[in-house]
Design a protein around this motif. Structure first.
Motif: not given
Length: 227
Positions: A168-183
């Protein structure tokens, strides 16, 4: 939750894991880091019951998972473990909704229940408008979010993720990181993430470093960073 005891794995004359012991606590994000060839993915596959060790044991809530027969092990995996891979592994002929519902259908849910759960997960992950789209019609970040929804459909006790942001690019990477942290924060979901990405490793509560098939260090994060 998971206790790995003295696990060794060989491929021919090559020893990939050397007498590995590791405890995976419940409700944490654990990152496994290290150079290519360190044995990270092999360890993840064994901990997730996708591969068997040559020696040693893996206990999941005090159950020796490799003492189970293949069918029972497959059922156990389907109900207790979710997987997210670097290249999403979505079935191209099925919609996002159908891909997410698949593990629930395999587990024995009826179609109505499985699709209701799948639709809610897609909605929770911001993909309600993509439910009827096939993978070829979605962006890389959308496909990976769909893969996360699929991993969560059976409410597994743990999710194993192998380089989930690697493509993934950096924007999508950050989005996935936020999702995992939120879960982790909202559902107290346990994640084990193999990653080369320092940004992804930075969200972990615990970081395990590997080299040459051995664990070289284990670091627990300052938990006040997560409050």
């Amino acid at each position: 939750m998971i206790e790995i005891r003295n696990v060794t794995k060989r491929y021919g004359s090559l020893t990939v894991l050397h007498d590995i012991s590791l405890t995976i606590p419940e409700g944490e994000i654990m990152a496994i880091v290290g150079p290519s060839g360190a044995g990270k993915t092999t360890l993840l596959q064994i901990a997730g019951s996708l591969d068997r060790p040559d020696s040693g044991s893996v206990f999941f809530d005090n159950t020796d998972i490799f003492s189970l027969k293949d069918r029972k092990l497959s059922e156990f995996r389907n109900r207790n473990i979710g997987f997210v891979f670097q290249f999403h592994q979505l079935l191209p002929e099925f919609s996002a909704l159908e891909n997410v519902a698949m593990p629930a259908l395999i587990a024995g849910d009826n179609k109505k229940t499985a699709f209701e759960k799948a639709r809610k997960l897609l909605d929770d992950l911001g993909l309600a408008a993509r439910a009827d789209h096939k993978p070829a019609q979605m962006s890389g970040g959308e496909k990976q979010r769909t893969a996360i929804a699929r991993a969560l459909i059976n409410s597994p006790k743990i999710v194993f993720a192998d380089e989930p942001t690697g493509s993934l690019d950096s924007r999508n990477r950050d989005e996935i990181q936020d999702i995992l942290s939120g879960l982790r924060d909202t559902l107290h979901q346990t994640f084990v993430i193999v990653t080369h990405d320092p940004c992804m490793a930075s969200i972990a509560d615990r970081t395990v470093a590997m080299a040459d098939g051995r664990i070289t260090s284990e670091t627990i994060a300052d938990m006040k960073n997560f409050i």
